[in-house]
Design a protein around this motif. Structure first.
Motif, PDB file in Angstrom:
ATOM      1  N   SER A  76     -24.592  41.062 -10.144  1.00  6.27           N
ATOM      2  CA  SER A  76     -25.415  40.762 -11.315  1.00  6.27           C
ATOM      3  C   SER A  76     -26.788  41.416 -11.287  1.00  6.27           C
ATOM      4  O   SER A  76     -27.596  41.189 -12.191  1.00  6.27           O
ATOM      5  CB  SER A  76     -25.580  39.249 -11.467  1.00  6.27           C
ATOM      6  OG  SER A  76     -26.186  38.690 -10.316  1.00  6.27           O
ATOM      7  N   SER A 112     -24.694  44.695 -20.402  1.00  8.26           N
ATOM      8  CA  SER A 112     -26.057  44.237 -20.136  1.00  8.26           C
ATOM      9  C   SER A 112     -27.053  45.073 -20.926  1.00  8.26           C
ATOM     10  O   SER A 112     -26.791  46.254 -21.227  1.00  8.26           O
ATOM     11  CB  SER A 112     -26.368  44.361 -18.637  1.00  8.26           C
ATOM     12  OG  SER A 112     -27.744  44.186 -18.370  1.00  8.26           O
ATOM     13  N   LYS A 143     -22.770  49.176 -16.255  1.00 12.78           N
ATOM     14  CA  LYS A 143     -22.521  48.521 -17.539  1.00 12.78           C
ATOM     15  C   LYS A 143     -22.238  49.554 -18.641  1.00 12.78           C
ATOM     16  O   LYS A 143     -21.463  49.281 -19.568  1.00 12.78           O
ATOM     17  CB  LYS A 143     -23.699  47.620 -17.897  1.00 12.78           C
ATOM     18  CG  LYS A 143     -23.878  46.453 -16.923  1.00 12.78           C
ATOM     19  CD  LYS A 143     -22.613  45.616 -16.801  1.00 12.78           C
ATOM     20  CE  LYS A 143     -22.796  44.402 -15.919  1.00 12.78           C
ATOM     21  NZ  LYS A 143     -21.569  43.558 -15.854  1.00 12.78           N
ATOM     22  N   ARG A 165     -23.898  43.364 -24.722  1.00 15.95           N
ATOM     23  CA  ARG A 165     -25.089  43.691 -23.945  1.00 15.95           C
ATOM     24  C   ARG A 165     -25.938  42.426 -23.788  1.00 15.95           C
ATOM     25  O   ARG A 165     -26.865  42.155 -24.553  1.00 15.95           O
ATOM     26  CB  ARG A 165     -25.887  44.804 -24.627  1.00 15.95           C
ATOM     27  CG  ARG A 165     -25.195  46.151 -24.533  1.00 15.95           C
ATOM     28  CD  ARG A 165     -25.974  47.273 -25.203  1.00 15.95           C
ATOM     29  NE  ARG A 165     -25.345  48.560 -24.967  1.00 15.95           N
ATOM     30  CZ  ARG A 165     -25.717  49.706 -25.525  1.00 15.95           C
ATOM     31  NH1 ARG A 165     -26.745  49.729 -26.378  1.00 15.95           N
ATOM     32  NH2 ARG A 165     -25.087  50.832 -25.250  1.00 15.95           N
TER      33      ARG A 165
END
Length: 274
Positions: A76, A112, A143, A165
């Motif tokens: 993350s 993201s 991403k 996103r």
């Protein structure tokens, strides 16, 4: 009632989604890595499956019969390139392939804001439309790759794919930047349900953001798939501004785009404030 499969099921977003999706009447398949604990699994509505994110066969078996796969599994934040490649990029490819093999018609992929982290917050395509990827880190590159894979699987295999996103997901906004970028748990749930029920086909890149008064990004891409967020960070603004009156960043990625933020290092070589 639908069957939804969630990867990264022990993470913050999935943990917030689970009770909300169960309350909406849905059953869940919870997929996470071997040995990763999952709390409070409800045997009447949830089934837990252990699988490495890159294990196509195990995930295809877990996804069988699902109406939607919500792909949340990933590192993350920033990591070394090898780790980002293995988990975020190869893992996303494996999830997409497993969903295809299982015949799942819909995918929600957790992209993201950092896929477009170098885009200025006042760029025209931020205010109206959706900017092209401009990643700010290896994490952001992963991403952008996720969005590309979403486009590939939608185009080649006829799946409906939404790449969201996600901006700042939390129970409440924690700082000035999140007064613009907050995504509430209830609105994240609305995004999942919109992907489950949308009549739109193909691949769609949308902003994972609530209907914040100070929001800079365009809700129109999300509205096109039926994602109509309701929450507003402004109800928390007075408390946030008392804690930290600093000004929002000039690019979407904020500190991730700073020269001092080190590529390949967790948190860019910094640590969160206590």
């Amino acid at each position: 009632m639908a069957l939804l499969a969630l990867t990264g099921a022990s993470g913050r977003i999935a943990t917030a989604l689970r009770p909300r999706l169960r309350a909406a009447g849905h059953h869940l398949v919870l997929v996470d890595g071997p040995g990763v604990p999952l709390r409070d699994v409800d045997p009447a509505t949830e089934r837990a499956v252990e699988s490495d994110l890159r294990d196509v066969d195990t995930q295809a078996e877990a996804f069988a019969g699902a109406d939607l796969v919500v792909h949340l599994g990933a590192h993350s934040d920033e990591r070394a390139w090898a780790d980002i490649l293995a988990v975020n990029i190869d893992g996303t490819h494996a999830v997409c392939e497993a969903a295809r093999l299982a015949g799942v018609p819909r995918l929600l992929l957790a992209s993201s804001v950092h896929a477009a982290g170098f885009v200025p917050v006042d760029a025209p395509l931020v205010r109206e439309g959706m900017p092209l990827p401009a990643p700010d880190t290896y994490y952001g590159v992963s991403k952008a790759a996720l969005e590309a894979l979403g486009g590939l699987y939608a185009g080649r295999f006829g799946m409906t794919v939404v790449s969201a996103r996600i901006m700042t997901f939390d129970d409440a906004p924690g700082g000035p930047r999140s007064l613009q970028s907050w995504l509430s748990p209830d609105d994240m749930t609305r995004l999942v349900l919109a992907t489950l029920t949308t009549g739109a086909v193909g691949h769609h890149v949308v902003w994972g953001v609530s209907r914040n008064t100070r929001r800079r990004v365009d809700l129109a891409p999300g509205l096109a798939i039926g994602f109509d967020p309701q929450d507003d960070a402004e109800v928390h603004a007075s408390g946030v501004e008392r804690r930290d009156p600093s000004r929002p960043p000039g690019v979407l990625g904020g500190a991730f785009a700073d020269a001092a933020y080190l590529l390949g290092v967790p948190h860019g070589g910094t640590r969160p404030a206590p």
